[in-house]
Write a protein that holds these residues in place. Sequence first.
Motif, PDB file in Angstrom:
ATOM      1  N   SER A 172       0.829  -1.205   0.000  1.00 25.85           N
ATOM      2  CA  SER A 172       0.000   0.000   0.000  1.00 25.85           C
ATOM      3  C   SER A 172       0.864   1.256   0.000  1.00 25.85           C
ATOM      4  O   SER A 172       0.598   2.215  -0.745  1.00 25.85           O
ATOM      5  CB  SER A 172      -0.920  -0.004   1.223  1.00 25.85           C
ATOM      6  N   LEU A 173       1.906   1.255   0.835  1.00 26.49           N
ATOM      7  CA  LEU A 173       2.794   2.423   0.897  1.00 26.49           C
ATOM      8  C   LEU A 173       3.534   2.625  -0.410  1.00 26.49           C
ATOM      9  O   LEU A 173       3.746   3.761  -0.854  1.00 26.49           O
ATOM     10  CB  LEU A 173       3.784   2.249   2.052  1.00 26.49           C
ATOM     11  N   SER A 174       3.933   1.538  -1.059  1.00 25.28           N
ATOM     12  CA  SER A 174       4.623   1.666  -2.339  1.00 25.28           C
ATOM     13  C   SER A 174       3.686   2.246  -3.397  1.00 25.28           C
ATOM     14  O   SER A 174       4.104   3.063  -4.230  1.00 25.28           O
ATOM     15  CB  SER A 174       5.159   0.307  -2.798  1.00 25.28           C
ATOM     16  N   MET A 175       2.410   1.861  -3.376  1.00 21.27           N
ATOM     17  CA  MET A 175       1.433   2.419  -4.312  1.00 21.27           C
ATOM     18  C   MET A 175       1.238   3.911  -4.067  1.00 21.27           C
ATOM     19  O   MET A 175       1.158   4.697  -5.023  1.00 21.27           O
ATOM     20  CB  MET A 175       0.097   1.690  -4.191  1.00 21.27           C
ATOM     21  N   ASP A 176       1.156   4.293  -2.793  1.00 22.31           N
ATOM     22  CA  ASP A 176       0.982   5.713  -2.455  1.00 22.31           C
ATOM     23  C   ASP A 176       2.171   6.544  -2.945  1.00 22.31           C
ATOM     24  O   ASP A 176       1.988   7.617  -3.546  1.00 22.31           O
ATOM     25  CB  ASP A 176       0.809   5.890  -0.947  1.00 22.31           C
ATOM     26  N   ASN A 177       3.387   6.065  -2.678  1.00 21.92           N
ATOM     27  CA  ASN A 177       4.577   6.794  -3.114  1.00 21.92           C
ATOM     28  C   ASN A 177       4.685   6.843  -4.632  1.00 21.92           C
ATOM     29  O   ASN A 177       5.081   7.866  -5.206  1.00 21.92           O
ATOM     30  CB  ASN A 177       5.830   6.148  -2.528  1.00 21.92           C
ATOM     31  N   ALA A 179       2.215   6.819  -6.751  1.00 22.37           N
ATOM     32  CA  ALA A 179       1.197   7.730  -7.270  1.00 22.37           C
ATOM     33  C   ALA A 179       1.611   9.186  -7.122  1.00 22.37           C
ATOM     34  O   ALA A 179       1.315  10.027  -7.980  1.00 22.37           O
ATOM     35  CB  ALA A 179      -0.125   7.484  -6.555  1.00 22.37           C
ATOM     36  N   VAL A 180       2.320   9.487  -6.038  1.00 16.66           N
ATOM     37  CA  VAL A 180       2.730  10.873  -5.775  1.00 16.66           C
ATOM     38  C   VAL A 180       3.935  11.272  -6.621  1.00 16.66           C
ATOM     39  O   VAL A 180       3.996  12.377  -7.169  1.00 16.66           O
ATOM     40  CB  VAL A 180       3.045  11.058  -4.272  1.00 16.66           C
ATOM     41  N   THR A 181       4.906  10.386  -6.734  1.00 15.41           N
ATOM     42  CA  THR A 181       6.173  10.710  -7.404  1.00 15.41           C
ATOM     43  C   THR A 181       6.219  10.270  -8.868  1.00 15.41           C
ATOM     44  O   THR A 181       7.134  10.661  -9.592  1.00 15.41           O
ATOM     45  CB  THR A 181       7.342  10.031  -6.671  1.00 15.41           C
ATOM     46  N   PHE A 182       5.257   9.449  -9.299  1.00 18.86           N
ATOM     47  CA  PHE A 182       5.244   8.862 -10.651  1.00 18.86           C
ATOM     48  C   PHE A 182       6.459   7.965 -10.897  1.00 18.86           C
ATOM     49  O   PHE A 182       6.849   7.743 -12.036  1.00 18.86           O
ATOM     50  CB  PHE A 182       5.169   9.952 -11.737  1.00 18.86           C
ATOM     51  N   LYS A 183       7.024   7.430  -9.811  1.00 18.05           N
ATOM     52  CA  LYS A 183       8.153   6.499  -9.921  1.00 18.05           C
ATOM     53  C   LYS A 183       7.656   5.081  -9.610  1.00 18.05           C
ATOM     54  O   LYS A 183       8.017   4.480  -8.614  1.00 18.05           O
ATOM     55  CB  LYS A 183       9.274   6.896  -8.959  1.00 18.05           C
TER      56      LYS A 183
END
Length: 217
Positions: A172-177, A179-183
């Motif tokens: 979940s945290l990897s998806m959030d990051n 989505a925010v950074t486009f990485k």
Amino acid sequence: MTSFLNDLLATFPGFLQATWVTLRITGISLFLALILGLIFALMKVSGLRSLGTIYNGYVGIIRGTPLIVQIMWLYFGITNIIVLSAFWAGTIALAIHSGAYIAEIFRGSIQSVDRGQTEAAQSLGMKHGLAMRRIILPQAFKHAIPSLGNQFIIGLKDSSLVAFIGITEIFSLSMDNAAVTFKQLEFYTIAGLYYLVMVILFTYLLSHLENRMENAQ
């Protein structure tokens, strides 16, 4: 490479907390799954047709449907009846799912123990339940350790699916990051590294346990 390492270090505190959530979900769900699996395995080997039918139904439904469907069904179903947090709803869903596979592992391990040992115990005056506790189950557990270890690793990786009911764990945290950074590639790789480290550590502990059990024989 430098950017990837910077992202890895910058997000380490958050991923460390998410890893703890993942380990809690995995540990609790597998503990419950062990109990559930043992109960259903004993139902199957009891010789009672009605209990065997319940076992077949449970294992058949769980093995025949996708885990993500089970998580969604149990999450929305349970929370409509009892107010549960996403953490506990997801943990229960994972426990029920893993319990079906662990039940099959225990069933096979129990049935792999030589039937003559049960007959010998009964000839000494032991009742079936006592013979099962003192003779059959200890041997069955030893036989089951490699398969249980594999199922625990699968359970650890399966825990990533609770991200879809709002639990902030590693995936979940990897998806959030992402989505925010486009990485996307970078952060899904970081998530994979955390899972890989946990699997390697668990595999080592499992091998150590197997060696101790073999030396104790």
